[in-house]
Design an enzyme around this catalytic site. Structure first.
Site, PDB file in Angstrom:
ATOM      1  N   SER A  23      38.986   7.258   0.908  1.00 18.44           N
ATOM      2  CA  SER A  23      38.429   7.147   2.255  1.00 18.44           C
ATOM      3  C   SER A  23      38.293   5.678   2.594  1.00 18.44           C
ATOM      4  CB  SER A  23      37.046   7.817   2.286  1.00 18.44           C
ATOM      5  OG  SER A  23      36.283   7.302   3.361  1.00 18.44           O
ATOM      6  N   ASP A  68      30.355  23.837  14.230  1.00 22.72           N
ATOM      7  CA  ASP A  68      31.018  22.527  14.186  1.00 22.72           C
ATOM      8  C   ASP A  68      32.519  22.672  13.934  1.00 22.72           C
ATOM      9  OD1 ASP A  68      28.402  21.806  14.353  1.00 22.72           O
ATOM     10  OD2 ASP A  68      28.224  21.177  12.268  1.00 22.72           O
ATOM     11  N   SER A 124      31.203  15.816   8.977  1.00 23.61           N
ATOM     12  CA  SER A 124      31.690  16.659   7.862  1.00 23.61           C
ATOM     13  C   SER A 124      32.740  17.643   8.345  1.00 23.61           C
ATOM     14  CB  SER A 124      30.558  17.468   7.226  1.00 23.61           C
ATOM     15  OG  SER A 124      29.441  16.686   7.031  1.00 23.61           O
ATOM     16  N   LEU A 165      26.767  14.110  14.189  1.00 24.17           N
ATOM     17  CA  LEU A 165      27.853  14.355  15.155  1.00 24.17           C
ATOM     18  C   LEU A 165      28.994  15.098  14.474  1.00 24.17           C
ATOM     19  CD1 LEU A 165      27.736  10.913  16.998  1.00 24.17           C
ATOM     20  CD2 LEU A 165      26.761  13.103  17.724  1.00 24.17           C
ATOM     21  N   HIS A 172      20.654  25.628  16.471  1.00 17.62           N
ATOM     22  CA  HIS A 172      20.229  26.518  15.380  1.00 17.62           C
ATOM     23  C   HIS A 172      20.363  27.982  15.812  1.00 17.62           C
ATOM     24  CE1 HIS A 172      18.925  23.558  12.396  1.00 17.62           C
ATOM     25  NE2 HIS A 172      18.601  22.810  13.432  1.00 17.62           N
TER      26      HIS A 172
HETATM   27  C1  GLA Z   1      24.669  21.854  12.007  1.00 20.79           C
HETATM   28  C2  GLA Z   1      25.430  23.040  11.468  1.00 20.79           C
HETATM   29  C3  GLA Z   1      25.757  24.029  12.584  1.00 20.79           C
HETATM   30  C4  GLA Z   1      24.522  24.403  13.410  1.00 20.79           C
HETATM   31  C5  GLA Z   1      23.764  23.138  13.817  1.00 20.79           C
HETATM   32  C6  GLA Z   1      22.462  23.444  14.497  1.00 20.79           C
HETATM   33  O1  GLA Z   1      25.469  21.108  12.866  1.00 20.79           O
HETATM   34  O2  GLA Z   1      26.632  22.615  10.876  1.00 20.79           O
HETATM   35  O3  GLA Z   1      26.345  25.182  12.017  1.00 20.79           O
HETATM   36  O4  GLA Z   1      23.704  25.293  12.740  1.00 20.79           O
HETATM   37  O5  GLA Z   1      23.502  22.288  12.708  1.00 20.79           O
HETATM   38  O6  GLA Z   1      22.692  24.060  15.730  1.00 20.79           O
END
Ligand code: GLA
Length: 398
Positions: A82, A189, A142, A139, A49
């Site tokens: 999918s 991500d 998305s 994980l 976060h």
């Molecule tokens: C999700 C969000 C990321 C990040 C994490 C927490 O994975 O997609 O952008 O904020 O939560 O670290």
């Protein structure tokens, strides 16, 4: 009865999965795909976060990836299929806008829409996807889906594969997720899905947008990272994630800074936050930033073991101050700690999803078994286990 063996989710062989998906695409559409690409899921080692707070985080790409096959259509229609989700979904390209597609299709259609907004001339497309990243597991299934589609689309349109193009793809994928899927995520991500490197953790700095590869090779110290998917489904679109983000933004406003990163080193920062919830959120963010610094120093010294206490402290802070853990994640962490983990924590946004534990490599299976038994004792569904050597980012496969 306890499970005799923990069942590990296998990533599969990329070339085989790509060939299988291309055949499946041909069966469904009657033509061969113009491109097939894969993008990985991830675990974040530490720095949770922090991306949307201008901080630093340290994810690795998993060997488990999502695969996308895609080909042009003669009309202006987008069809999405999918192997895991319901469908097919069919939508006229010219009707794409925020709100026009719901569910998993929003992530795919979102990428097509966002690249169109960037000025790409996107034709009608058939898209078929297959995922080895467990869906809703925290994980980053998305981002893996978005990035696989983005890289396949770039390949199909003969856009050269460069760092600059990937940076733009990452931005479009973030936009797709925020505006089409309704998850205002921070960018970690997508960055690791596109820029991850085998044998490395990716140090991302969201204050200046920079990225640095740090060697991540716990096996050199006979250590390994166990990933446990609690199978408590996690979603970023139900308000919990957005609420944490809003809390952090409110705290930054009270402190008169643009992001909480700028409140680092201010001794009075927590005192100035009279609202207890905002104070706790900020305490997590500021302490987690210090832990990332310590983790980076540890990896620069190739001292993987030094990460252990940092992982533990990160989990406690996410559980107690950021309120994003859950009983299943806590049980994984406690069980792994009891079974000899040097450290363990939830990874990703939380609210369900997955945890990681840094263990002596020889103890990995035993720890997984112990977690399975602990879940069984609670009457909970068996979790999924993944081995997680740091793997490469998104690839064009065909
Ligand atoms: C999700 C969000 C990321 C990040 C994490 C927490 O994975 O997609 O952008 O904020 O939560 O670290």
């Amino acid at each position: 009865m306890s499970p005799a063996q923990a069942s590990f989710i296998q990533p599969g062989e990329p070339a085989d999965l790509a060939a299988e998906l291309a055949d499946r695409f041909a069966q469904l559409t009657g033509h061969r795909p113009a491109a097939v690409a894969a993008a990985p899921g991830r675990v974040n080692l530490i720095g949770e976060h922090l991306d949307y707070n201008g901080g630093r985080c340290l994810p690795i790409a998993l060997p488990h990836a999502t695969y996308a096959a895609l080909g042009r259509r003669p009309d202006r229609t987008l069809t999405l299929t999918s192997r895991q989700m319901t469908g097919p979904i069919e939508i006229p390209l010219d009707d794409l806008r925020p709100g026009s597609v719901q569910g998993w299709g929003a992530y795919v259609a979102g990428v097509v829409w966002a690249l169109g907004q960037e000025g790409w001339s996107v034709p009608g497309l058939d898209v078929v996807v297959d995922s080895r990243v467990p869906i809703g597991s925290g994980l980053s299934s998305s981002a893996a889906l978005e990035c696989a589609v983005a890289v396949a689309l770039a390949a199909a349109l003969d856009v050269p594969d460069s760092g600059e193009v990937r940076r733009r793809l990452a931005e479009s994928c973030v936009r797709a997720e925020a505006e089409m899927a309704g998850a205002p995520t921070g960018g970690m991500d997508q960055a690791v899905a596109l820029f991850g490197q085998a044998g490395h953790a990716l140090l991302l700095d969201f204050a200046d947008g920079s990225a640095r590869q740090l060697t991540w090779s716990p096996c050199d110290e006979d250590l390994a990272l166990l990933v446990v998917d609690t199978r408590v489904s996690h979603t970023l679109t139900d308000g919990g994630y957005a609420a944490r983000r809003t809390d952090c933004e409110s705290a930054a406003r009270v402190l008169g800074v643009a992001t909480l990163r700028e409140a680092r080193g201010r001794v009075d920062a927590l005192e100035q936050l009279s609202e207890p919830r905002l104070r706790r959120r900020t305490r997590h963010v500021l302490a987690e930033m210090d832990r990332v610094d310590a983790a980076v120093h540890a990896l620069e010294r190739a001292d993987h073991a030094a990460l252990g206490p940092l992982l533990d402290a990160s989990h406690d802070s996410l559980r107690d101050d950021f309120d994003v853990s859950c009983p299943e994640l806590d049980l994984v962490v406690e069980t792994c700690r009891r079974r000899g983990a040097l450290g363990a924590r939830m990874t990703g946004a939380g609210f369900g999803g997955s945890a990681i534990a840094l263990l002596p490599a020889d103890d990995l299976e035993d720890a997984a078994l112990a977690v399975g038994t602990a879940f069984e004792e609670q009457g909970w569904r068996q979790p999924g286990f993944l081995r997680s050597p740091a793997s490469g980012g998104a690839r064009r496969l065909r």
